[in-house]
Design an enzyme around this catalytic site. Structure first.
Site, PDB file in Angstrom:
ATOM      1  N   ALA A   1       0.211   6.452  -5.707  1.00  0.00           N
ATOM      2  CA  ALA A   1       0.894   7.360  -4.769  1.00  0.00           C
ATOM      3  C   ALA A   1       2.362   7.452  -5.157  1.00  0.00           C
ATOM      4  O   ALA A   1       2.887   6.603  -5.884  1.00  0.00           O
ATOM      5  CB  ALA A   1       0.770   6.861  -3.332  1.00  0.00           C
TER       6      ALA A   1
ATOM      7  N   GLY B   1       2.568  13.950  -7.416  1.00  0.00           N
ATOM      8  CA  GLY B   1       3.648  14.000  -8.407  1.00  0.00           C
ATOM      9  C   GLY B   1       3.108  14.328  -9.795  1.00  0.00           C
ATOM     10  O   GLY B   1       3.770  14.985 -10.596  1.00  0.00           O
TER      11      GLY B   1
ATOM     12  N   GLU C   1      -7.814  14.388  -6.391  1.00  0.00           N
ATOM     13  CA  GLU C   1      -7.583  13.058  -5.809  1.00  0.00           C
ATOM     14  C   GLU C   1      -8.003  13.046  -4.342  1.00  0.00           C
ATOM     15  O   GLU C   1      -8.609  12.090  -3.860  1.00  0.00           O
ATOM     16  CB  GLU C   1      -6.101  12.682  -5.939  1.00  0.00           C
ATOM     17  CG  GLU C   1      -5.693  12.427  -7.382  1.00  0.00           C
ATOM     18  CD  GLU C   1      -4.194  12.232  -7.560  1.00  0.00           C
ATOM     19  OE1 GLU C   1      -3.810  11.591  -8.537  1.00  0.00           O
ATOM     20  OE2 GLU C   1      -3.403  12.727  -6.729  1.00  0.00           O
TER      21      GLU C   1
END
Ligand code: 5RP
Length: 227
Positions: free
Chosen positions: A93, A106, A113
């Site tokens: 994360a 990111g 995901e």
């Protein structure tokens, strides 16, 4: 995907990522199918899996980059549609709270995901200690959008809060664009996730709060905290 050999001088963050990725292996049921996220922390997980051949039967991947790394490590990659039961997914994360709410995306892999997190019975998030925050939003919130709706979504978000900047030049594995929303201080992550997800043209909001992590593992150079 970043690959850092063990012999390379490590920053605290890299050492924390390696340590937490290795610690996550003890949560993996031998012989099971594992959902595998994306990013540099997950790269350490794949490295650790490569060092334990046969620990998992196969993996379901969250991105083309992860699929390549898994195959290079000799791990069979299955399509999610071929898998009846996904006991566990492990992923990194960009920010995480002690309430298990996350900002992800990111690396641009947020949609797949989120699909793996939804499919898995248990979702373990692995982060180094620099990712642990009290309030989400310092890291710009990634939002995957249908390309033709990019400006429409950006205008709609900006009319409410924040600045939605196009991650120019990036096309996701699903052929979509990413907006990064700056200037947020997210007090109620599940409610913001639901609200942004209703904007027409949004594919996935990079908040993982409606389905949070079940367990958060936080790595530092000296140990791993289980939250
Ligand atoms: C990719 C992600 C990653 O989990 C997140 O960006 C963290 O990456 P890293 O482990 O490289 O810090 O959400 O879409």
């Amino acid at each position: 995907m970043t690959h850092i050999p063990a012999s390379f001088p490590q920053t605290d963050a890299q050492a924390g990522k390696r340590r937490v990725a290795e610690a996550a292996l003890s949560h993996v049921e031998p012989g099971s199918v594992l959902g595998v996220g994306t990013g540099s922390t997950v790269a350490f997980l794949i490295e650790a899996l490569a060092a334990r051949p046969g620990l998992i039967r196969a993996a379901v991947s969250s991105s083309n980059a992860t699929t390549g790394a898994l195959r290079a490590a000799g791990i069979t990659v299955l399509d999610l549609n071929e898998v009846e039961d996904l006991p566990l997914c492990i992923d990194g994360a960009d920010e995480a709270t002690r309430a298990h709410h996350l900002i992800k995306g990111g690396g641009g892999a947020l949609t797949r995901e989120k699909i793996l997190a939804a499919a898995a019975k248990r979702f373990i998030c692995i982060v180094d200690q620099s990712k642990l925050v009290d309030t989400l939003g310092t890291f710009p919130l990634p939002i995957e959008v249908i390309p033709m709706a990019r400006k429409l979504v950006a205008r709609t978000i900006e009319a409410q809060q924040g600045r939605a900047l196009w991650r120019e030049g990036v096309v996701t594995d699903n052929g979509n664009h990413i907006l990064d929303v700056h200037g947020l201080s997210i007090q109620d992550p599940p409610s913001l996730e639901r609200r942004l997800g209703q904007i027409t043209g949004v594919v996935t909001v990079g908040l993982f709060a409606v389905r949070p992590a079940d367990v958060l593992l936080v790595g530092s150079p000296t140990g791993t905290e289980i939250i």
